[in-house]
Scaffold this active site. Structure first.
Site, PDB file in Angstrom:
ATOM      1  N   LYS A 154      -4.958  23.102 -51.311  1.00 25.50           N
ATOM      2  CA  LYS A 154      -6.227  22.364 -51.317  1.00 25.50           C
ATOM      3  C   LYS A 154      -6.441  21.599 -52.624  1.00 25.50           C
ATOM      4  O   LYS A 154      -6.794  20.423 -52.624  1.00 25.50           O
ATOM      5  CB  LYS A 154      -7.377  23.348 -51.074  1.00 25.50           C
ATOM      6  N   ILE A 155      -6.211  22.277 -53.753  1.00 29.30           N
ATOM      7  CA  ILE A 155      -6.475  21.628 -55.051  1.00 29.30           C
ATOM      8  C   ILE A 155      -5.395  20.598 -55.362  1.00 29.30           C
ATOM      9  O   ILE A 155      -5.698  19.467 -55.774  1.00 29.30           O
ATOM     10  CB  ILE A 155      -6.577  22.687 -56.177  1.00 29.30           C
ATOM     11  N   ASP A 174       6.549  22.445 -53.270  1.00 30.17           N
ATOM     12  CA  ASP A 174       5.811  23.466 -52.516  1.00 30.17           C
ATOM     13  C   ASP A 174       6.748  23.952 -51.429  1.00 30.17           C
ATOM     14  O   ASP A 174       7.525  23.167 -50.890  1.00 30.17           O
ATOM     15  CB  ASP A 174       4.525  22.866 -51.900  1.00 30.17           C
ATOM     16  N   CYS A 205      -0.279  26.235 -57.972  1.00 32.71           N
ATOM     17  CA  CYS A 205       0.181  27.278 -57.049  1.00 32.71           C
ATOM     18  C   CYS A 205      -0.492  28.596 -57.434  1.00 32.71           C
ATOM     19  O   CYS A 205      -0.979  28.742 -58.550  1.00 32.71           O
ATOM     20  CB  CYS A 205       1.705  27.404 -57.112  1.00 32.71           C
ATOM     21  N   PRO A 206      -0.539  29.558 -56.524  1.00 33.59           N
ATOM     22  CA  PRO A 206      -1.169  30.844 -56.869  1.00 33.59           C
ATOM     23  C   PRO A 206      -0.265  31.683 -57.763  1.00 33.59           C
ATOM     24  O   PRO A 206       0.934  31.405 -57.878  1.00 33.59           O
ATOM     25  CB  PRO A 206      -1.342  31.515 -55.503  1.00 33.59           C
ATOM     26  N   THR A 232      -4.397  24.793 -64.630  1.00 34.06           N
ATOM     27  CA  THR A 232      -5.765  25.170 -64.243  1.00 34.06           C
ATOM     28  C   THR A 232      -5.696  26.249 -63.163  1.00 34.06           C
ATOM     29  O   THR A 232      -6.686  26.504 -62.499  1.00 34.06           O
ATOM     30  CB  THR A 232      -6.545  23.967 -63.677  1.00 34.06           C
ATOM     31  N   SER A 233      -4.517  26.869 -63.002  1.00 37.17           N
ATOM     32  CA  SER A 233      -4.347  27.796 -61.883  1.00 37.17           C
ATOM     33  C   SER A 233      -4.573  29.255 -62.297  1.00 37.17           C
ATOM     34  O   SER A 233      -5.667  29.787 -62.109  1.00 37.17           O
ATOM     35  CB  SER A 233      -2.985  27.591 -61.251  1.00 37.17           C
ATOM     36  N   ASP A 258      -6.680  25.761 -68.786  1.00 35.45           N
ATOM     37  CA  ASP A 258      -8.013  26.274 -68.428  1.00 35.45           C
ATOM     38  C   ASP A 258      -7.923  27.780 -68.198  1.00 35.45           C
ATOM     39  O   ASP A 258      -8.931  28.435 -67.979  1.00 35.45           O
ATOM     40  CB  ASP A 258      -8.533  25.580 -67.156  1.00 35.45           C
ATOM     41  N   GLU A 263      -6.416  36.241 -70.721  1.00 33.28           N
ATOM     42  CA  GLU A 263      -7.801  35.764 -70.833  1.00 33.28           C
ATOM     43  C   GLU A 263      -8.847  36.839 -70.545  1.00 33.28           C
ATOM     44  O   GLU A 263     -10.007  36.707 -70.954  1.00 33.28           O
ATOM     45  CB  GLU A 263      -8.032  34.566 -69.894  1.00 33.28           C
TER      46      GLU A 263
HETATM   47  P1  NAD Z   1      -4.073  26.974 -51.773  1.00 32.37           P
HETATM   48  O1  NAD Z   1      -3.749  28.316 -51.223  1.00 32.37           O
HETATM   49  O2  NAD Z   1      -4.825  26.006 -50.933  1.00 32.37           O
HETATM   50  O3  NAD Z   1      -2.728  26.249 -52.253  1.00 32.37           O
HETATM   51  C1  NAD Z   1      -1.725  26.888 -52.980  1.00 32.37           C
HETATM   52  C2  NAD Z   1      -0.415  26.171 -52.670  1.00 32.37           C
HETATM   53  O4  NAD Z   1       0.596  26.723 -53.500  1.00 32.37           O
HETATM   54  C3  NAD Z   1       0.035  26.319 -51.212  1.00 32.37           C
HETATM   55  O5  NAD Z   1       0.357  25.053 -50.662  1.00 32.37           O
HETATM   56  C4  NAD Z   1       1.272  27.212 -51.307  1.00 32.37           C
HETATM   57  O6  NAD Z   1       2.261  26.931 -50.322  1.00 32.37           O
HETATM   58  C5  NAD Z   1       1.780  26.845 -52.692  1.00 32.37           C
HETATM   59  N1  NAD Z   1       2.683  27.839 -53.260  1.00 32.37           N
HETATM   60  C6  NAD Z   1       2.713  29.180 -53.060  1.00 32.37           C
HETATM   61  N2  NAD Z   1       3.719  29.717 -53.747  1.00 32.37           N
HETATM   62  C7  NAD Z   1       4.348  28.702 -54.389  1.00 32.37           C
HETATM   63  C8  NAD Z   1       5.467  28.614 -55.241  1.00 32.37           C
HETATM   64  N3  NAD Z   1       6.177  29.712 -55.548  1.00 32.37           N
HETATM   65  N4  NAD Z   1       5.815  27.409 -55.730  1.00 32.37           N
HETATM   66  C9  NAD Z   1       5.120  26.298 -55.391  1.00 32.37           C
HETATM   67  N5  NAD Z   1       4.059  26.298 -54.576  1.00 32.37           N
HETATM   68  C10 NAD Z   1       3.680  27.499 -54.079  1.00 32.37           C
HETATM   69  O7  NAD Z   1      -4.842  27.259 -53.151  1.00 32.37           O
HETATM   70  P2  NAD Z   1      -5.806  26.273 -53.940  1.00 32.37           P
HETATM   71  O8  NAD Z   1      -7.201  26.414 -53.429  1.00 32.37           O
HETATM   72  O9  NAD Z   1      -5.191  24.926 -54.025  1.00 32.37           O
HETATM   73  O10 NAD Z   1      -5.788  26.959 -55.381  1.00 32.37           O
HETATM   74  C11 NAD Z   1      -4.603  27.011 -56.155  1.00 32.37           C
HETATM   75  C12 NAD Z   1      -4.815  27.997 -57.290  1.00 32.37           C
HETATM   76  O11 NAD Z   1      -5.791  27.480 -58.192  1.00 32.37           O
HETATM   77  C13 NAD Z   1      -5.409  29.362 -56.861  1.00 32.37           C
HETATM   78  O12 NAD Z   1      -4.376  30.251 -56.456  1.00 32.37           O
HETATM   79  C14 NAD Z   1      -6.096  29.839 -58.098  1.00 32.37           C
HETATM   80  O13 NAD Z   1      -5.198  30.656 -58.822  1.00 32.37           O
HETATM   81  C15 NAD Z   1      -6.370  28.563 -58.890  1.00 32.37           C
HETATM   82  N6  NAD Z   1      -7.796  28.285 -59.091  1.00 32.37           N
HETATM   83  C16 NAD Z   1      -8.266  28.123 -60.351  1.00 32.37           C
HETATM   84  C17 NAD Z   1      -9.602  27.832 -60.575  1.00 32.37           C
HETATM   85  C18 NAD Z   1     -10.160  27.612 -61.970  1.00 32.37           C
HETATM   86  O14 NAD Z   1     -11.386  27.623 -62.149  1.00 32.37           O
HETATM   87  N7  NAD Z   1      -9.343  27.371 -62.985  1.00 32.37           N
HETATM   88  C19 NAD Z   1     -10.480  27.739 -59.481  1.00 32.37           C
HETATM   89  C20 NAD Z   1      -9.949  27.890 -58.184  1.00 32.37           C
HETATM   90  C21 NAD Z   1      -8.607  28.162 -57.988  1.00 32.37           C
END
Ligand code: NAD
Length: 336
Positions: A154-155, A174, A205-206, A232-233, A258, A263
């Site tokens: 999504k992000i 991905d 990615c997560p 930012t992940s 971020d 942290e």
């Molecule tokens: P999402 O689940 O929609 O997308 C994650 C993507 O990463 C998926 O497409 C998945 O296939 C891919 N992925 C999984 N394992 C992978 C790998 N080994 N290599 C490459 N890609 C891989 O999640 P999202 O909503 O886009 O959020 C992503 C991350 O952002 C979250 O997991 C969270 O850790 C982080 N996040 C941070 C904040 C913040 O305030 N800094 C806020 C929200 C989310």
């Protein structure tokens, strides 16, 4: 229904008070972080509501189950801080907020890129100090640069959309490539190729066993000299000591964070009167080309309202129907 809300800050209280409505839910706002030392505060509650740095490991899950807690409501998307398998074994249901505002996080990642590149953080202080010289503020056009996105969920997808406005060449990695992104011109490549070609690399990615320390000495060794890395992940995607070595050698030209791997002991608290004990974090702060924000990418009005509303709906849905679309099951988390 009573819920213990751990790691409560003013914004949590305001957003959840607005979202409660006539849900019949009663919240106990607790300032401490949930961990083995504070878990006893959950006594008398059917659910706990936790955030990114609360510790919901096996021991905490066991203690909660013994106290009669039945639900863990994450008010965030990531669930790396919860022992999902142990929760399932002990009959605890886990729900989360899978998407509260991908725009908030993607826009923050872009903000870090622009600020690092044009050194807004330094320019702001200079001008306030009556120093109008430009030396040291030279940036580059983002236009036409190659940006690598690791994780196009999504992000990552929203972030790719923002970059199109800069006419960047976008590479992505991905395990599940998005056809929609490919149609829009995003090129999926191997991780090695993404490292080799990107001027800017942004992590979306997560955090999993597989992505822990994704950015390590080896990965940095395959990157372009002067690369910009944005995270930012989740903090542990980056090996902090490896990026310090990369910054010292000049392989890494810019680092925007971020999130930080340790942290939990720092972020969300005012420690301005204290001596920071984390030498790695303090070292990172000494670099002029490192910009750190304290896990604020999610922090917009829209996102915080969505977090509160979705959390209340999740808990209500689970209690009323016995199921919830936002449940994190072992199957959903690990595919098994
Ligand atoms: P999402 O689940 O929609 O997308 C994650 C993507 O990463 C998926 O497409 C998945 O296939 C891919 N992925 C999984 N394992 C992978 C790998 N080994 N290599 C490459 N890609 C891989 O999640 P999202 O909503 O886009 O959020 C992503 C991350 O952002 C979250 O997991 C969270 O850790 C982080 N996040 C941070 C904040 C913040 O305030 N800094 C806020 C929200 C989310």
């Amino acid at each position: 229904m009573k819920i213990a809300v751990f790691s409560t800050k003013q914004w949590v209280r305001s957003a959840f008070d607005r979202a409660l409505g006539n849900s019949g839910i009663e919240l106990t706002y607790l300032e401490p972080r949930l961990d083995a030392d504070t878990v006893s505060l959950a006594a008398g509650h059917e659910a706990v509501c936790v955030f990114v740095n609360d510790v919901v490991d096996g021991a905490v899950v066991d203690a909660m189950a013994d106290l009669g807690v039945t639900t863990v409501a994450l008010r965030c998307a990531g669930f790396n801080n919860v022992d999902i398998r142990r929760a399932a074994e002990r009959g605890l249901r886990v729900v989360r907020v899978p998407a509260y505002s991908p725009h908030a996080v993607a826009e923050h990642a872009l903000g870090l890129i622009l600020a690092l590149n044009r050194r807004y953080h330094r320019a702001y202080n200079r001008v306030r100090d009556g120093n109008f010289a430009l030396d040291g503020l030279l940036g580059f056009d983002v236009h036409g640069k190659t940006v690598g996105i690791v994780g196009t969920g999504k992000i990552g997808r929203v972030f790719a959309g923002l970059l199109r406005g800069f006419d960047c060449r976008i590479l992505a990695y991905d395990r599940y490539p998005s056809e929609e992104l490919q149609r829009s011109g995003v090129e999926y490549v191997t991780l090695q190729e993404l490292y080799r070609q990107s001027d800017i690399i942004s992590l979306h990615c997560p955090l999993t066993h597989e992505t822990y320390h994704l950015i390590n000495d080896y990965a940095i060794g395959s990157m372009k000299r002067g690369v910009m890395i944005i995270n930012t992940s989740r903090g542990p995607l980056i090996d902090s000591n490896a990026v310090i070595t990369g910054l010292k050698s000049g392989t890494i030209g810019y680092l925007g964070l971020d999130v930080y791997e340790e942290e939990g002991d720092l972020f969300f608290e005012d420690l301005s009167e204290q001596v920071i004990q984390d030498d790695t974090f303090v070292r990172l702060q000494t670099f002029p080309n490192v910009l750190i924000t304290a896990h604020q990418a999610f922090f917009t009005r829209e996102a915080t309202d969505n977090i509160a509303e979705t959390t209340i709906t999740n808990i209500r849905e689970l209690a009323d129907t016995g199921s919830c679309a936002n449940e994190v099951t072992v199957e959903a988390a690990f595919g098994a």
